[in-house]
Design an enzyme around this catalytic site. Structure first.
Site, PDB file in Angstrom:
ATOM      1  N   THR A   1       0.860  -1.185   0.000  1.00  0.00           N
ATOM      2  CA  THR A   1       0.000   0.000   0.000  1.00  0.00           C
ATOM      3  C   THR A   1       0.893   1.232   0.000  1.00  0.00           C
ATOM      4  O   THR A   1       1.649   1.464   0.946  1.00  0.00           O
ATOM      5  CB  THR A   1      -0.914   0.011   1.235  1.00  0.00           C
ATOM      6  OG1 THR A   1      -1.722  -1.167   1.236  1.00  0.00           O
ATOM      7  CG2 THR A   1      -1.814   1.241   1.233  1.00  0.00           C
TER       8      THR A   1
ATOM      9  N   LYS B   1      -6.683   1.305  -3.698  1.00  0.00           N
ATOM     10  CA  LYS B   1      -6.315   0.611  -2.478  1.00  0.00           C
ATOM     11  C   LYS B   1      -6.445   1.537  -1.275  1.00  0.00           C
ATOM     12  O   LYS B   1      -6.906   1.133  -0.202  1.00  0.00           O
ATOM     13  CB  LYS B   1      -4.893   0.072  -2.572  1.00  0.00           C
ATOM     14  CG  LYS B   1      -4.409  -0.653  -1.308  1.00  0.00           C
ATOM     15  CD  LYS B   1      -5.283  -1.864  -0.983  1.00  0.00           C
ATOM     16  CE  LYS B   1      -4.893  -2.524   0.338  1.00  0.00           C
ATOM     17  NZ  LYS B   1      -3.562  -3.109   0.355  1.00  0.00           N
TER      18      LYS B   1
ATOM     19  N   LYS C   1       0.148   3.443   9.336  1.00  0.00           N
ATOM     20  CA  LYS C   1       0.775   3.616   8.011  1.00  0.00           C
ATOM     21  C   LYS C   1      -0.278   3.815   6.932  1.00  0.00           C
ATOM     22  O   LYS C   1      -0.239   4.794   6.180  1.00  0.00           O
ATOM     23  CB  LYS C   1       1.643   2.405   7.676  1.00  0.00           C
ATOM     24  CG  LYS C   1       2.191   2.408   6.248  1.00  0.00           C
ATOM     25  CD  LYS C   1       2.897   1.117   5.912  1.00  0.00           C
ATOM     26  CE  LYS C   1       1.973  -0.047   5.680  1.00  0.00           C
ATOM     27  NZ  LYS C   1       1.276   0.022   4.361  1.00  0.00           N
TER      28      LYS C   1
END
Length: 310
Positions: free
Chosen positions: A107, A183, A251
């Site tokens: 990602t 995503k 994150k």
């Protein structure tokens, strides 16, 4: 946008290096092996490499294999690790054959993906922006969803690998960026859904609803979600063995919030979810399963969650 279902392809001659043999990458590498690809597996954890070789993985060092591979499947944690694998001191791209493809599954931000595509192209290497969704179980069974974007040549070169690891492939565009944007959108929802599940489950506990009853009823009701059905059993079982860790979410939601900031888009629900993951990490839960964010609510409300049977 095109959606591709997995199809059978002649892939016996395809050589793929899977870099990153964690909870996702190991299963993906094993699926490539099962599909008949000559599969090399690499990780900083040498025990993971040894386990993969024991299953039949090719054994050559990366430095020897890299020039002959058709595809490099990168399944590392984040953008920094992806860049290090591709262009660091021992970066692979400069040593890959022209016409080979990098399949990047971490990602990352759309801007990062576009930069990687540009830098790969300078060496005659294709880049497929191909983040994944489905968790470790679907990675192991070859049933991932792939949100991909890249050139037709990148898709064609990556096809045997994509077929081996996925049940659904979404073709989101002819250059890198849209795959990572999709995503990030998925991660916004997934991260919020886990926190919402944790909040609802512990709210129910304050009203005398056990986690077991919560799961039984809500999983059959309009308030359910895939994340609820997947993560709530971890809480019911008191089992926080990491499938996906708490630390993943600062994150991933950080990427979402950075994109939102650049777009001047307000994302207050995402920001609130981020704080709960940060609180969980601050409690020392960062390496536990992400369902452990529920412990933040339990602590604040003085609730006792189920414990794993000894």
């Amino acid at each position: 946008m095109k959606q591709h279902q997995r199809v059978s392809r002649m892939s016996q001659k395809t050589k793929v290096a899977v870099i990153g043999l964690g909870s996702m990458g190991f299963g993906m590498a094993n699926c490539c092996l099962g599909a008949g690809l000559e599969t090399f597996g690499y990780d900083v954890n040498k025990d993971a490499e040894a386990r993969f070789k024991a299953l039949g993985g090719a054994g050559a060092p990366l430095s020897d294999a890299i020039q002959a591979i058709d595809a490099a499947l990168i399944v590392v944690l984040n953008a920094a690790q992806t860049e290090a694998v591709l262009f660091g001191d021992d970066g692979i791209v400069s040593r890959m054959a022209k016409g080979a493809v990098v399949i990047s599954s971490a990602t990352v931000s759309p801007d990062f993906a576009r930069d990687m595509e540009r830098r790969c192209a300078a060496f005659g290497v294709h880049y497929l922006d191909a983040p994944i969704s489905g968790g470790s179980l679907k990675a192991a069974s070859g049933d991932l969803t792939i949100m991909a974007s890249g050139s037709k040549e990148a898709f064609a070169k990556a096809a045997p690998v994509l077929d081996a690891i996925s049940a659904k492939i979404f073709d989101l565009g002819e250059s890198a960026g849209p795959g990572s944007a999709m995503k990030a959108t998925n991660q916004l929802l997934a991260g919020v859904h886990i926190v919402s599940m944790a909040e609802a489950l512990t709210f129910g506990m304050t009203q005398g609803i056990s986690p077991e009853t919560f799961l039984e009823v809500i999983s059959q009701s309009a308030g359910t979600s895939w994340m609820l059905e997947n993560r709530a059993p971890h809480i019911v079982d008191g089992d926080y063995t990491p499938r996906s860790t708490v630390n993943i979410w600062p994150k991933d939601l950080g990427i979402v919030l950075d994109i939102a900031k650049d777009a001047k888009f307000s994302a207050p629900i995402t920001a609130a979810a981020m704080q709960q993951y940060l609180a969980a990490a601050g409690m020392g839960l960062g390496l536990e399963d992400d369902a452990a964010v529920t412990k933040v609510y339990a602590r604040n409300a003085g609730l006792t969650l189920p414990e794993k049977d000894k």
